[in-house]
Design an enzyme around this catalytic site. Structure first.
Site, mmCIF file in Angstrom:
data_model
loop_
_atom_site.group_PDB
_atom_site.id
_atom_site.type_symbol
_atom_site.label_atom_id
_atom_site.label_comp_id
_atom_site.label_asym_id
_atom_site.label_seq_id
_atom_site.Cartn_x
_atom_site.Cartn_y
_atom_site.Cartn_z
ATOM 1 N N VAL A 131 0.844 -1.201 0.000
ATOM 2 C CA VAL A 131 0.000 0.000 0.000
ATOM 3 C C VAL A 131 0.871 1.240 0.000
ATOM 4 C CG1 VAL A 131 -1.740 1.327 1.273
ATOM 5 C CG2 VAL A 131 -1.874 -1.164 1.237
ATOM 6 N N LYS A 204 -6.080 -1.570 -2.180
ATOM 7 C CA LYS A 204 -5.343 -0.905 -1.106
ATOM 8 C C LYS A 204 -6.280 -0.492 0.034
ATOM 9 C CE LYS A 204 -1.859 0.689 -4.377
ATOM 10 N NZ LYS A 204 -1.348 1.820 -5.190
#
Length: 425
Positions: A131, A204
């Protein structure tokens, strides 16, 4: 022994960055961990393509060269994709190898199974780089917010779409022109579908939601809207209203439930996310105790992502020294229901077209009154073919009201709602 040997699956952009950083920062890593890292074996698809590093590492096309090597204790997976990456990591964990990955698609969709497998085998599975590239957001949430209640996490978590929208706003380009430029500069893939349709950002947000709220949400649990249908005139109108159009992922607590969404949003020019431009990413975390905190940096690229990978590797090494391997990266877990459309409330930017003739605006205002919603700002422009374009910013309304508005306008048949973007002040 003060040497820890690594394996790696994949030697693309990120993998090359990992190799470079291990070589260049070996002394600092030793000073921090007391161990020297040596990348021993790298599995690649095409040996001929990587002969420039053949004298530095052992190249192979056979996973067993890593699985069966007792010297290799940590393996970095940077091959990407869900399959065969899941099967590869499964074999590595079963062989009692610690795994570090940057694979957001895999962690978002199959992470729960792999985390259980890692724990069962006493292995670490780390994925900070999955992420926001070089931003250490996951470890920050897991560690620094451990005693605080996070109420919302939102941000710009895809560099490709942020670059495109930045160019549309600053240069006045169309979506197609901005995408072409992004591809020429390497900010967008030749097939940008996952980025521009919001799927990359959605993966994400799934991971961020799990870390922030302890709840696993699935891709089908929330709405994902990309930027491929964003019109240049809406980007311009956002500016005129005092906003910047961004692709924003949001996850927040709503009445003891969780709401997640990825969609274009109008961000006030006074908001910190409005100044996040081009390929950069930013994540804002709101805690009950600390308030709003912003984490900003490059969301992709060889060295930023490799830096997060190396951070995970050093964590695994420290765990090996302390003999604490096998604990989950994030141990926070609770079951939260999904918030209902009636519970989720925001202001919205609406863009509509309607016949440029008496009575049509009255129809729109009547529908808004019927659903108990109202306007904050409204602009009407002459359009083409006898159609007027109307741009509105509403007062706060619920998702339920928005869905009802869409249904009522469809039933009218003469008014078309082109977009409904959340407004962030």
């Amino acid at each position: 022994m003060d040497v820890i040997k690594l394996g790696m699956i994949g030697l693309g952009t990120v993998g090359s960055g990992v190799l470079a950083m291990i070589q260049e920062h070996a002394d600092k890593i030793y000073a921090v961990t007391g161990r020297r890292l040596v990348l021993k074996t790298v599995m690649v698809r095409n040996l001929a393509k990587h002969q420039d590093v053949a004298e530095v590492v052992h190249l192979t096309t056979d996973l067993d060269d890593i699985l069966s090597d007792p010297e290799i204790q940590i393996v970095v997976e940077v091959m990407g994709g869900i399959h065969p990456a899941k099967e590869v990591i499964t074999q590595l964990l079963q062989a009692h190898k610690h795994v570090v990955t940057a694979n957001k698609d895999l962690i978002a969709t199959e992470g729960a199974d792999l985390i259980r497998l890692a724990r069962a085998n006493g292995c670490d599975l780390m994925y900070e780089a999955s992420v926001a590239g070089g931003i250490p957001i996951l470890r920050t949430i897991a560690d620094s917010f451990a005693a605080d209640q996070i109420t919302e996490v939102k941000g710009i978590v895809n560099g490709t779409t942020n670059y495109i929208l930045t160019q549309m706003a600053q240069q006045g380009w169309t979506y197609a022109a901005a995408l072409k430029q992004a591809q020429q500069l390497g900010f967008a893939e030749s097939d940008p579908t996952n980025d521009v349709q919001g799927k990359d950002a959605a993966y994400k947000m799934m991971i961020l939601s799990q870390f922030s709220f302890g709840t696993q949400v699935n891709l089908e649990d929330f709405e994902t809207t990309g930027i491929d249908a964003v019109a240049a005139q809406d980007v311009r109108q956002a500016t005129a209203f005092g906003y910047v159009l961004k692709l924003v992922g949001v996850a927040r607590l709503v009445d003891q439930g969780i709401f997640v969404e990825v969609a274009p949003a109008l961000v006030s020019v006074h908001h910190p996310l409005a100044g996040v431009n081009n390929e950069n990413n930013a994540v804002m975390v709101r805690g009950q105790a600390v308030g709003d905190t912003l984490f900003y940096g490059p969301g992709a690229g060889a060295l930023p992502t490799a830096n997060s990978v190396l951070s995970d590797i050093t964590t695994v090494v420290k765990n090996m020294i302390l003999k604490t391997n096998g604990n989950s990266f994030n141990r926070y877990s609770q079951a939260l229901p999904l918030a209902t459309p009636a519970q989720v409330k925001d202001r919205y930017y609406l863009a509509l077209t309607l016949p440029d003739q008496p009575g049509e605006m009255q129809k729109l205002t009547t529908v808004m009154a019927q659903i108990n919603a109202s306007f904050s700002q409204i602009v009407q422009q002459a359009g083409e073919n006898g159609q007027a374009r109307v741009m509105i910013i509403t007062h706060t309304m619920s998702k339920e009201q928005l869905h009802e508005l869409q249904q009522r306008l469809t039933a009218l048949g003469t008014i078309t709602l082109h977009c409904a973007y959340r407004v962030i002040e």
